[in-house]
Design an enzyme around this catalytic site. Structure first.
Site, PDB file in Angstrom:
ATOM      1  N   CYS A  44      -8.442  -2.355  -4.290  1.00  0.00           N
ATOM      2  CA  CYS A  44      -7.029  -2.032  -4.442  1.00  0.00           C
ATOM      3  C   CYS A  44      -6.171  -3.298  -4.375  1.00  0.00           C
ATOM      4  O   CYS A  44      -5.240  -3.463  -5.151  1.00  0.00           O
ATOM      5  CB  CYS A  44      -6.605  -1.071  -3.328  1.00  0.00           C
ATOM      6  SG  CYS A  44      -5.867   0.453  -3.916  1.00  0.00           S
TER       7      CYS A  44
ATOM      8  N   CYS B  80       0.836  -1.202   0.000  1.00  0.00           N
ATOM      9  CA  CYS B  80       0.000   0.000   0.000  1.00  0.00           C
ATOM     10  C   CYS B  80       0.867   1.245   0.000  1.00  0.00           C
ATOM     11  O   CYS B  80       0.613   2.221  -0.713  1.00  0.00           O
ATOM     12  CB  CYS B  80      -0.890   0.026   1.243  1.00  0.00           C
ATOM     13  SG  CYS B  80      -1.830  -1.465   1.531  1.00  0.00           S
TER      14      CYS B  80
ATOM     15  N   HIS C 244       0.600   4.819  -2.002  1.00  0.00           N
ATOM     16  CA  HIS C 244      -0.074   5.840  -1.200  1.00  0.00           C
ATOM     17  C   HIS C 244       0.866   6.622  -0.291  1.00  0.00           C
ATOM     18  O   HIS C 244       0.476   7.661   0.233  1.00  0.00           O
ATOM     19  CB  HIS C 244      -1.158   5.194  -0.317  1.00  0.00           C
ATOM     20  CG  HIS C 244      -2.277   4.579  -1.100  1.00  0.00           C
ATOM     21  ND1 HIS C 244      -3.238   5.334  -1.716  1.00  0.00           N
ATOM     22  CD2 HIS C 244      -2.585   3.294  -1.368  1.00  0.00           C
ATOM     23  CE1 HIS C 244      -4.109   4.531  -2.329  1.00  0.00           C
ATOM     24  NE2 HIS C 244      -3.723   3.292  -2.132  1.00  0.00           N
TER      25      HIS C 244
ATOM     26  N   ARG D 278     -22.442  -5.517  12.262  1.00  0.00           N
ATOM     27  CA  ARG D 278     -23.384  -4.957  13.242  1.00  0.00           C
ATOM     28  C   ARG D 278     -24.799  -4.902  12.669  1.00  0.00           C
ATOM     29  O   ARG D 278     -25.766  -5.232  13.340  1.00  0.00           O
ATOM     30  CB  ARG D 278     -22.918  -3.543  13.637  1.00  0.00           C
ATOM     31  CG  ARG D 278     -23.703  -2.968  14.797  1.00  0.00           C
ATOM     32  CD  ARG D 278     -23.369  -3.736  16.065  1.00  0.00           C
ATOM     33  NE  ARG D 278     -24.401  -3.603  17.086  1.00  0.00           N
ATOM     34  CZ  ARG D 278     -25.500  -4.328  17.164  1.00  0.00           C
ATOM     35  NH1 ARG D 278     -25.754  -5.240  16.246  1.00  0.00           N
ATOM     36  NH2 ARG D 278     -26.358  -4.162  18.139  1.00  0.00           N
TER      37      ARG D 278
ATOM     38  N   CYS E  22     -28.276  -6.841  13.932  1.00  0.00           N
ATOM     39  CA  CYS E  22     -29.563  -6.213  14.236  1.00  0.00           C
ATOM     40  C   CYS E  22     -30.679  -6.837  13.395  1.00  0.00           C
ATOM     41  O   CYS E  22     -31.778  -7.060  13.885  1.00  0.00           O
ATOM     42  CB  CYS E  22     -29.493  -4.712  13.947  1.00  0.00           C
ATOM     43  SG  CYS E  22     -29.670  -3.686  15.409  1.00  0.00           S
TER      44      CYS E  22
ATOM     45  N   CYS F  51     -35.546  -0.171  11.777  1.00  0.00           N
ATOM     46  CA  CYS F  51     -34.407   0.427  12.488  1.00  0.00           C
ATOM     47  C   CYS F  51     -34.882   1.666  13.241  1.00  0.00           C
ATOM     48  O   CYS F  51     -34.509   1.909  14.388  1.00  0.00           O
ATOM     49  CB  CYS F  51     -33.310   0.854  11.512  1.00  0.00           C
ATOM     50  SG  CYS F  51     -32.847  -0.360  10.278  1.00  0.00           S
TER      51      CYS F  51
ATOM     52  N   HIS G 103     -34.030   3.019  16.981  1.00  0.00           N
ATOM     53  CA  HIS G 103     -32.904   3.951  17.064  1.00  0.00           C
ATOM     54  C   HIS G 103     -33.296   5.422  16.907  1.00  0.00           C
ATOM     55  O   HIS G 103     -32.506   6.290  17.251  1.00  0.00           O
ATOM     56  CB  HIS G 103     -31.831   3.546  16.054  1.00  0.00           C
ATOM     57  CG  HIS G 103     -31.251   2.194  16.349  1.00  0.00           C
ATOM     58  ND1 HIS G 103     -30.421   1.969  17.416  1.00  0.00           N
ATOM     59  CD2 HIS G 103     -31.415   0.991  15.745  1.00  0.00           C
ATOM     60  CE1 HIS G 103     -30.079   0.689  17.440  1.00  0.00           C
ATOM     61  NE2 HIS G 103     -30.678   0.071  16.446  1.00  0.00           N
TER      62      HIS G 103
END
Lengths: 106, 251
Positions: free
Chosen positions: B104, B66, B70, B208, B212, B167, B171
């Site tokens: 990449c 990388c 970069h 995550r 849920c 959701c 939330h």
């Protein structure tokens, strides 16, 4: 080799108390849990941690299944003379890792 | 001039006070907050350390790292995570930071694609995202993203699963309340990838979201599904201006 992070000062005055903090990547599998296939996942724990200051044992700990994954252990020692601190973690399945950190005492 | 400044300051402070958005960090116990505040304690730093090593490691048939393209990450990757998900012209769809890294790996390093949610990918992603720590989330104003973001918002408000919950119902409407023993946060993606104590490991925002979705007993979208990226796009706009905390710790 597992990843380990050791946070401590590079230099200290003679007689000073230095705080040492260690973190190591390890699953700490208890041996009591069932995997996706319903079979018990074999126990895989770090059993013992020790720190030697120029060969002298200054801190050690025994670890048990109640310890979470990636154990974080912190302790203090007295800076006596310039030397190498050798940290080692040993555990199940022949797990063994050693890291060395140099402490310069002025 | 001074009066003008004063007026501006008052407006700014009112603006900040009326912002009711709170990072998940503020819903945590002081003990868990302490883990995130201190890099020496934060287990996610183990992945960041691994990512820093991978950044400099040559890989693939191109034998390129990388860093060869970069340069040093603290300068070249600063602010990058604030702009994702972003539109990818090649695949004509929005992609997440992890998917960008993987593109990449495949196109530039000519290496095998990293498996979504693999430790290698999470390590690189957390290392890259940490370079934006403290910077405000700034989704790109790209008109090509608009239809995806709209679908994301629709999905956010759509009731799904056997529990028939959206959701937004937890939330937006019940944030700060409790779901069994856990406090419901406002669902702002400020610290991903996060070290979640429940996982005892690092995980992405998609992990995550999938957690849920299966929690309301719906069929989760697979990793890399465009629906998850659309949700991420909407969440990023919802959290615009909030500060990146990567690598965050959550209960």
């Amino acid at each position: 080799m597992a990843r380990a992070l050791i946070t401590m000062p590079k230099t200290a005055k003679r007689g000073e108390i230095v705080e040492i903090r260690t973190l190591i990547a390890h699953p700490m599998e208890t041996g009591y849990r069932a995997g996706d296939d319903g079979q018990l996942v074999p126990r895989d724990l770090i059993r013992r941690f020790s720190c030697r200051y120029d060969g002298e044992l200054v801190f050690s700990a025994e670890l048990f299944p109640a310890v979470a994954a990636n154990p974080y252990i912190t302790f203090c020692t007295l800076a006596t003379a310039s030397g190498t601190l050798q940290f080692s973690w040993e555990g199940d399945r022949g797990f063994s890792q050693t890291e060395n950190v140099v402490l310069t005492v002025t | 001039m001074r009066r003008w400044w004063l007026a501006l300051c008052v407006v700014a402070s009112v603006g900040a006070a009326s912002d009711t958005r709170r990072s998940g960090f503020e819903f945590m116990t002081p003990e868990t907050q302490a883990i995130q505040r201190d890099d020496a304690q934060n287990p996610a730093m183990l992945w960041v350390q691994e990512g820093a090593a991978a950044w400099e490691r040559k890989a693939g048939t191109a034998a390129r790292a990388c860093i060869d393209c970069h340069g040093a990450a603290p300068t070249s990757m600063k602010g990058v995570a604030t702009r994702y998900p972003a539109f990818d012209a090649a695949t004509r769809r929005p992609i997440t930071l992890g998917q960008r890294i993987n593109a990449c790996v495949v196109d530039r390093q000519h290496a095998a694609a990293l498996v979504p949610e693999s430790q290698e990918l999470l390590a690189l992603e957390s290392f890259v995202a940490m370079q934006s720590r403290g910077l405000p989330i700034a989704p790109p104003e790209d008109p090509r993203l608009a239809p995806f973001r709209e679908r994301g918002e629709k999905l956010y408000r759509q009731r799904v699963g056997q529990l028939d919950l959206s959701c937004a119902q937890c939330h937006d409407e019940r944030a700060g309340g409790r779901l069994a023993g856990a406090t419901i946060p406002q669902a702002h993606p400020t610290g991903y990838p996060i070290y979640r104590l429940e996982w005892q490991g690092l995980g992405s925002l998609q992990r995550r979201l999938r957690g849920c979705i299966s929690g309301v007993r719906a069929e989760p979208f697979s990793y890399g599904a465009v629906e998850l990226t659309e949700l991420e796009l909407y969440l990023a706009r919802r959290a615009t201006g909030m500060k990146i905390e990567t690598p965050a710790v959550r209960p």
